[in-house]
Write an enzyme that holds these catalytic residues in place. Structure first.
Site, mmCIF file in Angstrom:
data_model
loop_
_atom_site.group_PDB
_atom_site.id
_atom_site.type_symbol
_atom_site.label_atom_id
_atom_site.label_comp_id
_atom_site.label_asym_id
_atom_site.label_seq_id
_atom_site.Cartn_x
_atom_site.Cartn_y
_atom_site.Cartn_z
ATOM 1 N N PHE A 63 1.989 8.440 -1.565
ATOM 2 C CA PHE A 63 1.181 7.246 -1.368
ATOM 3 C C PHE A 63 -0.259 7.459 -1.775
ATOM 4 C CE2 PHE A 63 4.390 7.299 2.165
ATOM 5 C CZ PHE A 63 5.308 6.558 1.469
ATOM 6 N N TRP A 106 0.832 -1.204 0.000
ATOM 7 C CA TRP A 106 0.000 0.000 0.000
ATOM 8 C C TRP A 106 0.864 1.251 0.000
ATOM 9 C CZ3 TRP A 106 -0.533 4.269 3.121
ATOM 10 C CH2 TRP A 106 -1.674 5.061 2.917
ATOM 11 N N HIS A 107 1.989 1.200 0.700
ATOM 12 C CA HIS A 107 2.843 2.376 0.813
ATOM 13 C C HIS A 107 3.636 2.662 -0.459
ATOM 14 C CE1 HIS A 107 1.961 2.089 5.132
ATOM 15 N NE2 HIS A 107 2.330 3.347 5.178
ATOM 16 N N GLY A 108 3.818 1.688 -1.306
ATOM 17 C CA GLY A 108 4.535 1.976 -2.530
ATOM 18 C C GLY A 108 4.883 0.738 -3.327
#
Length: 467
Positions: free
Chosen positions: A467, A319-321
């Protein structure tokens, strides 16, 4: 446009508030939708249409699920269609390039990936629309038939680009009717100013130390300089992101909404598990409610629970990258949370608080290296922190950085605890009139100092925009 900008503070926000409060109640949602679209289009003129599509897409899917609620196969098909559609949009813009790069390396091919900028906030508003559809399907929230009200939920600019991730059920009633008072507006202003001060007066200045350390080749780093740098980033990312979340909550109150708290002093935690209950609370809640529990949570035995934890932390990293360092970062924290669940938590509860706190902060600090650097540079940097390949313990640059940042670091450490907030609350309660005047003066000084910094600042990033 970011909240910590003069354009937002002295042009966009005053105009938006003025138009909003001059409008009759029945039009305020529409005013907020228009203001939010303008806010988003200011930095993403093309991608505003993507956000509008996501809004219309899940508004229609919600209506279909409600219409065919008693025909489960049809409703389930719409649910799956909606989830796959949202995942496809998020996957295309955020993960397609990462996937193609890895296919090229693995199979020695040369597939060309379109180089598209990542739409700001897509991870946040996509998660919100997905949770809405799931909740409508479950019957835990009523379907929203008013397109303007639903658009307000998705596009609301205070939480649009960086959260908190707001579940529809949390503000469904507020979309229809909300109570706005001078007291609530004042509370919102206090939250906003605190967040702005975190960002402008704490996160930005210490971030320059981290940028200096990060730009230094690993072979030129001393142990002390590496630790100073990553400790600086540890404070920067907390005050940057929690400051933005505080500003978002404050803005929500100023427009009559109660948005959820997203941070609860995570750096006072005594375990990694506790840290993640206090850090980015709405993201953890989202994964727990829409991934961990539907997969079975801890109800189907240890093996299934461990599988579910692995899935949650893998997705948390992703989700963060779209990068391997984020995947490793997610699994790194997943490992510690799992070990704590299996055995370590009982030990941490018995040892002195200082011991458990040091363990937690060392774990978190090393984790931030994985978060902030690609794996090729994170490994050597962690090696230097441990003494491998370092140019000794300290040099003149290290001592200079320590001497010039020792007081700021002490202030940052203090502000990462509840003590300053408690001091303000105590001041407010110390005589009604005198306390109120003193607190108002304190917030006025914070706003003036933050504005002064922004007028002259050349370094004003926002870390979670990516993000």
């Amino acid at each position: 446009m970011v909240f910590s900008s003069l354009l937002f503070l002295f042009q966009f926000l005053p105009v938006a508030l003025l138009v909003y409060y001059l409008s009759p109640n029945r039009l305020r949602n529409a005013v907020l939708v228009v203001a939010s679209l303008v806010f988003y289009a200011w930095g993403e003129p093309l991608y505003v249409f993507l956000m509008i599509f996501s809004t219309l897409f899940d508004y229609a899917n919600g209506l279909l699920i409600d219409k065919y609620r008693h025909r489960k196969p049809v409703a389930r098909t719409v649910l799956i269609f909606s989830l796959l559609g949202n995942a496809a949009v998020l996957g295309f813009f955020k993960y397609a390039g990462f996937l193609i790069d890895n296919i090229n390396r693995l199979f020695h091919v040369h597939i060309q990936a379109a180089e598209l900028p990542l739409p700001i906030g897509i991870s946040f508003y996509t998660f919100q629309t997905m949770s809405y559809i799931v909740d409508v399907y479950r019957g835990s929230v009523p379907v929203q038939k008013n397109i303007v009200a639903f658009g307000t939920y998705v596009t609301m600019f205070p939480q649009l680009v960086a959260g908190p991730i707001v579940k529809y059920g949390d503000i469904a009633a507020q979309l229809a009717s909300r109570r706005m008072t001078l007291e609530k507006f004042g509370e919102g202003a206090e939250w906003f100013i605190r967040g702005l001060a975190k960002k402008a007066l704490l996160a930005n200045p210490i971030g320059s130390l981290w940028m200096s350390v990060k730009s230094t080749p690993a072979e030129e780093l001393t142990i002390g300089y590496a630790w100073l740098g990553i400790i600086a980033f540890t404070f920067q990312i907390y005050f940057d992101f929690s400051g933005y979340s505080d500003m978002a909550r404050g803005l929500g109150k100023m427009f009559g909404f109660e948005l959820p708290v997203n941070f609860n002093y995570p750096y006072i935690s005594r375990s990694v598990t506790e840290f993640w209950r206090r850090w980015h609370i709405t993201l953890g809640s989202w994964f727990r409610e829409y991934v961990y529990i539907p997969l079975g949570g801890n109800r189907r035995g240890l093996r299934i629970q461990l599988r579910n934890l692995l899935a949650v932390w893998l997705l948390t990293g992703l989700w963060h990258g779209a990068s391997w360092n984020f995947i490793v970062w997610g699994l790194y924290f997943g490992f510690f949370v799992t070990v704590e669940k299996l055995a370590l938590l009982k030990w941490l509860q018995r040892v002195p608080a200082l011991v458990s706190h040091i363990y937690t902060m060392l774990t978190v600090i090393v984790g931030w290296v994985l978060f902030e650097m690609d794996l090729g540079t994170a490994g050597p940097f962690i090696g230097v922190m441990l003494g491998f390949g370092a140019r000794g313990w300290a040099d003149d640059r290290t001592l200079y950085a320590l001497s010039t940042n020792l007081v700021p670091l002490a202030v940052l450490a203090l502000c990462a605890t509840p003590l300053p907030r408690k001091a303000l609350m105590h001041l407010a309660q110390k005589g009604k009139r005198g306390g109120a005047i003193a607190v108002s003066a304190a917030y006025g000084i914070l706003l003036a100092l933050s504005t002064a910094y922004l007028v002259t600042a050349t370094y004003n990033p926002f870390l979670y925009f990516r993000f």
